[in-house]
Design a protein around this motif. Sequence first.
Motif, PDB file in Angstrom:
ATOM      1  N   GLU A   1      -2.704  -6.547   3.809  1.00  0.00           N
ATOM      2  CA  GLU A   1      -1.709  -7.602   3.627  1.00  0.00           C
ATOM      3  C   GLU A   1      -2.071  -8.492   2.440  1.00  0.00           C
ATOM      4  N   ARG A   2      -3.349  -8.794   2.301  1.00  0.00           N
ATOM      5  CA  ARG A   2      -3.802  -9.610   1.173  1.00  0.00           C
ATOM      6  C   ARG A   2      -3.503  -8.893  -0.146  1.00  0.00           C
ATOM      7  N   LEU A   3      -3.821  -7.590  -0.209  1.00  0.00           N
ATOM      8  CA  LEU A   3      -3.564  -6.832  -1.436  1.00  0.00           C
ATOM      9  C   LEU A   3      -2.066  -6.756  -1.740  1.00  0.00           C
ATOM     10  N   THR A   4      -1.266  -6.604  -0.696  1.00  0.00           N
ATOM     11  CA  THR A   4       0.188  -6.554  -0.883  1.00  0.00           C
ATOM     12  C   THR A   4       0.686  -7.869  -1.473  1.00  0.00           C
ATOM     13  N   LYS A   5       0.180  -8.991  -0.948  1.00  0.00           N
ATOM     14  CA  LYS A   5       0.570 -10.303  -1.478  1.00  0.00           C
ATOM     15  C   LYS A   5       0.102 -10.477  -2.910  1.00  0.00           C
ATOM     16  N   GLU A   6      -1.108 -10.022  -3.192  1.00  0.00           N
ATOM     17  CA  GLU A   6      -1.639 -10.137  -4.560  1.00  0.00           C
ATOM     18  C   GLU A   6      -0.800  -9.339  -5.551  1.00  0.00           C
ATOM     19  N   VAL A   7      -0.405  -8.129  -5.155  1.00  0.00           N
ATOM     20  CA  VAL A   7       0.416  -7.313  -6.049  1.00  0.00           C
ATOM     21  C   VAL A   7       1.799  -7.942  -6.198  1.00  0.00           C
ATOM     22  N   ASN A   8       2.378  -8.426  -5.097  1.00  0.00           N
ATOM     23  CA  ASN A   8       3.683  -9.080  -5.185  1.00  0.00           C
ATOM     24  C   ASN A   8       3.630 -10.301  -6.098  1.00  0.00           C
ATOM     25  N   ALA A   9       2.493 -10.996  -6.132  1.00  0.00           N
ATOM     26  CA  ALA A   9       2.337 -12.171  -6.997  1.00  0.00           C
ATOM     27  C   ALA A   9       2.371 -11.797  -8.473  1.00  0.00           C
TER      28      ALA A   9
ATOM     29  N   ASN B   1      11.694 -12.910  -9.212  1.00  0.00           N
ATOM     30  CA  ASN B   1      12.897 -12.405  -8.542  1.00  0.00           C
ATOM     31  C   ASN B   1      12.685 -11.043  -7.873  1.00  0.00           C
ATOM     32  N   VAL B   2      11.425 -10.629  -7.711  1.00  0.00           N
ATOM     33  CA  VAL B   2      11.125  -9.304  -7.144  1.00  0.00           C
ATOM     34  C   VAL B   2      10.194  -9.442  -5.955  1.00  0.00           C
ATOM     35  N   ARG B   3      10.466  -8.661  -4.911  1.00  0.00           N
ATOM     36  CA  ARG B   3       9.504  -8.516  -3.816  1.00  0.00           C
ATOM     37  C   ARG B   3       9.553  -7.073  -3.334  1.00  0.00           C
TER      38      ARG B   3
ATOM     39  N   ASN C   1      23.771  -9.490  -0.702  1.00  0.00           N
ATOM     40  CA  ASN C   1      23.826 -10.906  -1.091  1.00  0.00           C
ATOM     41  C   ASN C   1      23.386 -11.149  -2.533  1.00  0.00           C
ATOM     42  N   GLY C   2      23.883 -10.350  -3.442  1.00  0.00           N
ATOM     43  CA  GLY C   2      23.572 -10.532  -4.854  1.00  0.00           C
ATOM     44  C   GLY C   2      22.258  -9.921  -5.306  1.00  0.00           C
ATOM     45  N   ALA C   3      21.498  -9.367  -4.379  1.00  0.00           N
ATOM     46  CA  ALA C   3      20.237  -8.712  -4.731  1.00  0.00           C
ATOM     47  C   ALA C   3      20.427  -7.203  -4.646  1.00  0.00           C
ATOM     48  N   LYS C   4      19.664  -6.486  -5.452  1.00  0.00           N
ATOM     49  CA  LYS C   4      19.675  -5.027  -5.359  1.00  0.00           C
ATOM     50  C   LYS C   4      18.412  -4.601  -4.635  1.00  0.00           C
ATOM     51  N   ARG C   5      18.569  -3.764  -3.636  1.00  0.00           N
ATOM     52  CA  ARG C   5      17.423  -3.198  -2.935  1.00  0.00           C
ATOM     53  C   ARG C   5      17.318  -1.723  -3.275  1.00  0.00           C
ATOM     54  N   ILE C   6      16.138  -1.331  -3.708  1.00  0.00           N
ATOM     55  CA  ILE C   6      15.861   0.072  -4.002  1.00  0.00           C
ATOM     56  C   ILE C   6      14.986   0.578  -2.862  1.00  0.00           C
TER      57      ILE C   6
ATOM     58  N   ARG D   1       9.069   8.184   8.232  1.00  0.00           N
ATOM     59  CA  ARG D   1       8.257   7.119   8.841  1.00  0.00           C
ATOM     60  C   ARG D   1       8.908   5.759   8.671  1.00  0.00           C
ATOM     61  N   GLY D   2       9.568   5.569   7.549  1.00  0.00           N
ATOM     62  CA  GLY D   2      10.205   4.294   7.247  1.00  0.00           C
ATOM     63  C   GLY D   2      10.591   4.277   5.781  1.00  0.00           C
ATOM     64  N   VAL D   3      10.645   3.091   5.212  1.00  0.00           N
ATOM     65  CA  VAL D   3      10.987   2.956   3.793  1.00  0.00           C
ATOM     66  C   VAL D   3      10.094   1.902   3.161  1.00  0.00           C
ATOM     67  N   ILE D   4       9.943   2.019   1.856  1.00  0.00           N
ATOM     68  CA  ILE D   4       9.346   0.955   1.065  1.00  0.00           C
ATOM     69  C   ILE D   4      10.470   0.472   0.158  1.00  0.00           C
ATOM     70  N   VAL D   5      10.605  -0.838   0.064  1.00  0.00           N
ATOM     71  CA  VAL D   5      11.778  -1.431  -0.571  1.00  0.00           C
ATOM     72  C   VAL D   5      11.362  -2.370  -1.686  1.00  0.00           C
ATOM     73  N   ALA D   6      12.003  -2.219  -2.834  1.00  0.00           N
ATOM     74  CA  ALA D   6      11.870  -3.195  -3.913  1.00  0.00           C
ATOM     75  C   ALA D   6      13.188  -3.967  -3.950  1.00  0.00           C
ATOM     76  N   GLU D   7      13.112  -5.260  -3.703  1.00  0.00           N
ATOM     77  CA  GLU D   7      14.310  -6.099  -3.729  1.00  0.00           C
ATOM     78  C   GLU D   7      14.281  -6.937  -5.005  1.00  0.00           C
ATOM     79  N   ILE D   8      15.328  -6.786  -5.803  1.00  0.00           N
ATOM     80  CA  ILE D   8      15.416  -7.485  -7.086  1.00  0.00           C
ATOM     81  C   ILE D   8      16.630  -8.394  -7.061  1.00  0.00           C
ATOM     82  N   THR D   9      16.384  -9.692  -7.080  1.00  0.00           N
ATOM     83  CA  THR D   9      17.479 -10.649  -7.089  1.00  0.00           C
ATOM     84  C   THR D   9      17.852 -10.980  -8.532  1.00  0.00           C
TER      85      THR D   9
END
Length: 198
Positions: A75-83, A88-90, A135-140, A186-194
Motif C-alpha cells: 500500500e505504501r509503494l502504491t501511494k508513493e507511485v501514485n504521488a 489528475n491521475v490515480r 463524471n468527466g473522468a476517463k477510466r482505463i 481476478r479483477g481489474v487495475i484502473v487508471a482514472e484520468i480526470t
Amino acid sequence: MKKSLVLFSMIAIGALMASEAQSASPTGRQMPAEVKEGVGYIKMLGKELKGNLKKYLKKDPSGLQAAYFCAKSAERLTKEVNAKYPENVRVYRTALKLRNPKNAPDATDRKVMEEMEKQMKEGTFKKKPVVVEVNGAKRIYVPLMVEKACLKCHGPVEKIDPKVRETIAKHYPEDKAVGFKEGDLRGVIVAEITEKKK
C-alpha cells in the motif's frame, strides 16, 4: 497493514499484466492517446511492485513472504507511485470477489467486470483495455487474469499453504478472494484520468 495484504495477487497479476501491455491494440492499430497514457501509468505501478513480488516469491515459493511484503509495503509503494503521477491521475485495483472491503468496486467498476466475465463465458473476451467515462473522468480498465503465482493466495482453499491461509484469515476474516483457477478474471487495475483544471 491489513489493507495491503489483499493486494498480493492483484499486484502480482497487475504487475505481470502491466508488463505485457503494449502500445498497439490486438488489431495492430495504435491505441488512442488516452488509453496509451493510462496503460503507461498502470505499467509504472506494475514495474515497481513486480520486482518486489518476484524477489519474495523466489525466496519463498509458498507465497508467505510475498504476502508479508504486501501487508507491510504494498500500500505504501502504491501511494508513493501514485504521488509521482500528475494530480489528475490515480491508479487503483478492484475485484468482484474481495479480500479487502476497502477495495470494493463502485457501480461502474462492477459493470465493467461483470461484462468481462460475461464475455469470457461467451468466448468473446479479449484481454485489452476498456475505456469508460465517469463524471468527466476517463477510466482505463486493464483486466487482471489469474496467473499461476496468484494461486498461492487465491487458488482453491485446500491448496493454499496453511500459514498463508492463517495470515489471510487473521487480517481478512470475510475473505472471498479464493477458489480461482488459472485464466480466471481476478479483477481489474484502473487508471482514472480526470480533466485537468484550467
